[in-house]
Design a protein around this motif. Structure first.
Motif, PDB file in Angstrom:
ATOM      1  N   UNK A  49     -18.565 -11.414  65.357  1.00  0.00           N
ATOM      2  CA  UNK A  49     -18.100 -10.579  64.181  1.00  0.00           C
ATOM      3  C   UNK A  49     -18.000  -9.206  64.718  1.00  0.00           C
ATOM      4  N   UNK A  50     -16.886  -8.727  65.340  1.00  0.00           N
ATOM      5  CA  UNK A  50     -16.572  -7.294  65.895  1.00  0.00           C
ATOM      6  C   UNK A  50     -15.871  -6.558  64.898  1.00  0.00           C
ATOM      7  N   UNK A  51     -15.209  -7.208  64.071  1.00  0.00           N
ATOM      8  CA  UNK A  51     -14.449  -6.275  63.196  1.00  0.00           C
ATOM      9  C   UNK A  51     -15.105  -6.104  61.894  1.00  0.00           C
ATOM     10  N   UNK A  52     -14.872  -4.959  61.026  1.00  0.00           N
ATOM     11  CA  UNK A  52     -15.722  -4.649  59.937  1.00  0.00           C
ATOM     12  C   UNK A  52     -14.691  -3.833  58.686  1.00  0.00           C
ATOM     13  N   UNK A  53     -15.371  -4.434  57.600  1.00  0.00           N
ATOM     14  CA  UNK A  53     -14.679  -3.853  56.316  1.00  0.00           C
ATOM     15  C   UNK A  53     -15.907  -3.161  55.542  1.00  0.00           C
ATOM     16  N   UNK A  54     -15.631  -1.880  55.152  1.00  0.00           N
ATOM     17  CA  UNK A  54     -16.725  -1.089  54.325  1.00  0.00           C
ATOM     18  C   UNK A  54     -16.072  -0.623  53.210  1.00  0.00           C
ATOM     19  N   UNK A  55     -17.058  -0.455  52.095  1.00  0.00           N
ATOM     20  CA  UNK A  55     -17.003   0.214  50.862  1.00  0.00           C
ATOM     21  C   UNK A  55     -18.005   0.710  50.526  1.00  0.00           C
ATOM     22  N   UNK A  56     -17.946   1.561  49.720  1.00  0.00           N
ATOM     23  CA  UNK A  56     -19.209   2.275  49.051  1.00  0.00           C
ATOM     24  C   UNK A  56     -18.827   2.675  47.577  1.00  0.00           C
ATOM     25  N   UNK A  57     -20.069   2.257  46.520  1.00  0.00           N
ATOM     26  CA  UNK A  57     -20.043   2.439  45.417  1.00  0.00           C
ATOM     27  C   UNK A  57     -21.439   3.248  44.814  1.00  0.00           C
ATOM     28  N   UNK A  58     -21.232   4.060  43.661  1.00  0.00           N
ATOM     29  CA  UNK A  58     -22.383   4.575  43.098  1.00  0.00           C
ATOM     30  C   UNK A  58     -22.704   3.904  41.825  1.00  0.00           C
ATOM     31  N   UNK A  59     -24.242   3.658  41.696  1.00  0.00           N
ATOM     32  CA  UNK A  59     -24.632   2.971  40.627  1.00  0.00           C
ATOM     33  C   UNK A  59     -25.554   3.883  39.956  1.00  0.00           C
ATOM     34  N   UNK A  60     -25.809   4.115  38.689  1.00  0.00           N
ATOM     35  CA  UNK A  60     -26.649   4.744  38.067  1.00  0.00           C
ATOM     36  C   UNK A  60     -27.525   3.678  37.286  1.00  0.00           C
ATOM     37  N   UNK A  61     -28.755   3.702  37.747  1.00  0.00           N
ATOM     38  CA  UNK A  61     -29.927   2.753  37.210  1.00  0.00           C
ATOM     39  C   UNK A  61     -30.746   3.395  36.195  1.00  0.00           C
ATOM     40  N   UNK A  62     -30.739   2.898  34.963  1.00  0.00           N
ATOM     41  CA  UNK A  62     -31.697   3.529  34.055  1.00  0.00           C
ATOM     42  C   UNK A  62     -32.935   2.580  33.710  1.00  0.00           C
ATOM     43  N   UNK A  63     -33.962   3.199  33.980  1.00  0.00           N
ATOM     44  CA  UNK A  63     -35.214   2.413  34.002  1.00  0.00           C
ATOM     45  C   UNK A  63     -35.522   1.813  32.711  1.00  0.00           C
ATOM     46  N   UNK A  64     -36.071   0.571  32.714  1.00  0.00           N
ATOM     47  CA  UNK A  64     -36.691   0.182  31.311  1.00  0.00           C
ATOM     48  C   UNK A  64     -37.760   1.027  30.695  1.00  0.00           C
ATOM     49  N   UNK A  65     -38.523   1.421  31.595  1.00  0.00           N
ATOM     50  CA  UNK A  65     -39.792   2.168  30.938  1.00  0.00           C
ATOM     51  C   UNK A  65     -39.212   3.623  30.461  1.00  0.00           C
ATOM     52  N   UNK A  66     -38.247   4.046  30.833  1.00  0.00           N
ATOM     53  CA  UNK A  66     -37.714   5.110  30.274  1.00  0.00           C
ATOM     54  C   UNK A  66     -37.211   5.055  28.621  1.00  0.00           C
ATOM     55  N   UNK A  67     -36.568   3.856  28.765  1.00  0.00           N
ATOM     56  CA  UNK A  67     -35.763   3.223  27.563  1.00  0.00           C
ATOM     57  C   UNK A  67     -37.146   2.961  26.605  1.00  0.00           C
ATOM     58  N   UNK A  68     -38.076   2.593  26.937  1.00  0.00           N
ATOM     59  CA  UNK A  68     -39.397   2.205  26.239  1.00  0.00           C
ATOM     60  C   UNK A  68     -39.807   3.516  25.660  1.00  0.00           C
ATOM     61  N   UNK A  69     -40.210   4.412  26.431  1.00  0.00           N
ATOM     62  CA  UNK A  69     -40.741   5.921  26.171  1.00  0.00           C
ATOM     63  C   UNK A  69     -39.751   6.108  24.986  1.00  0.00           C
ATOM     64  N   UNK A  70     -38.321   6.555  25.283  1.00  0.00           N
ATOM     65  CA  UNK A  70     -37.436   7.101  24.237  1.00  0.00           C
ATOM     66  C   UNK A  70     -37.713   6.368  22.858  1.00  0.00           C
ATOM     67  N   UNK A  71     -37.693   4.880  22.719  1.00  0.00           N
ATOM     68  CA  UNK A  71     -37.829   4.205  21.635  1.00  0.00           C
ATOM     69  C   UNK A  71     -39.230   4.757  20.915  1.00  0.00           C
ATOM     70  N   UNK A  72     -40.360   4.498  21.669  1.00  0.00           N
ATOM     71  CA  UNK A  72     -41.545   5.106  21.063  1.00  0.00           C
ATOM     72  C   UNK A  72     -41.555   6.401  20.686  1.00  0.00           C
ATOM     73  N   UNK A  73     -40.976   7.242  21.334  1.00  0.00           N
ATOM     74  CA  UNK A  73     -40.998   8.508  21.029  1.00  0.00           C
ATOM     75  C   UNK A  73     -40.178   8.816  19.480  1.00  0.00           C
TER      76      UNK A  73
END
Length: 297
Positions: free
Chosen positions: A250-274
């Motif tokens: 396996x000497x040949x290569x294909x590459x891709x790059x992506x950006x992902x925003x991860x929203x933590x569940x604890x932040x959602x819980x805090x916002x809801x509680x607040x």
């Protein structure tokens, strides 16, 4: 997912007839696969032993197919290597319980081929015999066996794998699985054996999702992998995909790059509680009391 030998694929077949309980059907076949190296115009023969391991007579059908396999689907085609395979004798017959039968086939390679690796199969299907009554429905369980036939041919080795499209999640919440999908096309002359990984890096460190698979010439391959952020992951993450491929190395290569925003569940819980506390406190405030003072005259 690496290409693996498929020896028993269960299918459920709907047949119009009378309502009846499903009957367990069993078929066994050996060997599990065949591998041949052929010259152009070359020919080779093989033999499969099929046995009815169930307790009911089975109606058996045989078909020759080209295999199109990826990490998501198993698809059959009547083109390519399917046209090279010939099944001898009857392709439909009834087998009694415990009965065995030899199925012979030949593979005849054409004189001119623009690829050097091919994947075909003899597909064996078994459905139990049952009496039916018109106007009602019968549900019957059938069995399907796929016996792969891999053929290698001589010629120039051209390794070429093209990424037609890919999709990656842009936003994820903790514990929400994100799917990475890659549509690949082998436009070379030999099979492309793939290895690699998706490296996901962010504030909390790096994680790797392994990649593997095999793409045969002239085939499209859907590669699908999943990443699920945990409780601690949050913020922006970079997903760098590296797919290494080749016939032997396996000497040949294909590459891709992506950006992902991860929203933590604890932040959602805090916002809801607040927000909940704010609403409760807001509703609990009494309106100001108006006091009117009158002077006596």
């Amino acid at each position: 997912m690496k290409l693996r030998n498929i020896t028993a694929l269960l299918t459920v077949i709907l047949i119009f007839g009378s309502i009846a309980p499903s009957i367990a059907t069993g078929l066994w076949a050996s060997p599990a696969e065949f591998r041949y190296n052929l010259q152009p115009n070359g020919s080779v023969s093989g033999e499969i032993t099929v046995r009815n391991t169930g307790k009911e007579p089975v109606n058996v059908t045989l078909e020759k197919k080209r295999l199109l396999m990826d990490s998501v689907n198993l698809v059959y085609s009547d083109r390519g290597i399917a046209e090279w395979i010939t099944i001898e004798g009857n392709t439909t017959f009834i087998m009694k319980p415990g009965e065995s039968r030899k199925v012979r086939f030949t593979v005849n390679a054409p004189s001119k081929i623009n690829y050097l690796d091919a994947a075909g199969a003899v597909v064996i299907r078994g459905v139990p015999l049952q009496n039916t009554t018109r106007g009602q429905i019968q549900i019957t369980q059938g069995v399907e066996l796929v016996i792969p036939i891999y053929v290698g041919l001589p010629g120039p080795i051209i390794e070429s794998l093209r990424l037609l499209e890919h999709r990656a999640p842009s936003v994820l919440v903790s514990f929400m699985p994100g799917k990475f999908t890659y549509l690949l096309q082998n436009n070379g002359t030999v099979q492309a054996n793939m290895t690699g990984n998706i490296e996901i890096s962010g504030i909390t460190g790096k994680q790797r999702v392994p990649i593997s698979g095999v793409v045969y010439p002239e085939d499209n391959y859907t590669l699908m992998e999943t990443w699920k952020p945990g409780w601690l992951e949050f913020g922006l993450y970079t997903a760098t995909t590296e797919i290494n491929y080749g016939r032997y190395h396996q000497t040949r290569t294909i590459r891709t790059t992506d950006t992902i925003l991860v929203i933590p569940a604890w932040l959602i819980v805090l916002l809801v509680l607040g927000a909940t506390v704010w609403v409760i406190r807001r509703k609990g405030i009494e309106p100001p009391i108006s006091i009117k003072v009158e002077r006596k005259k």
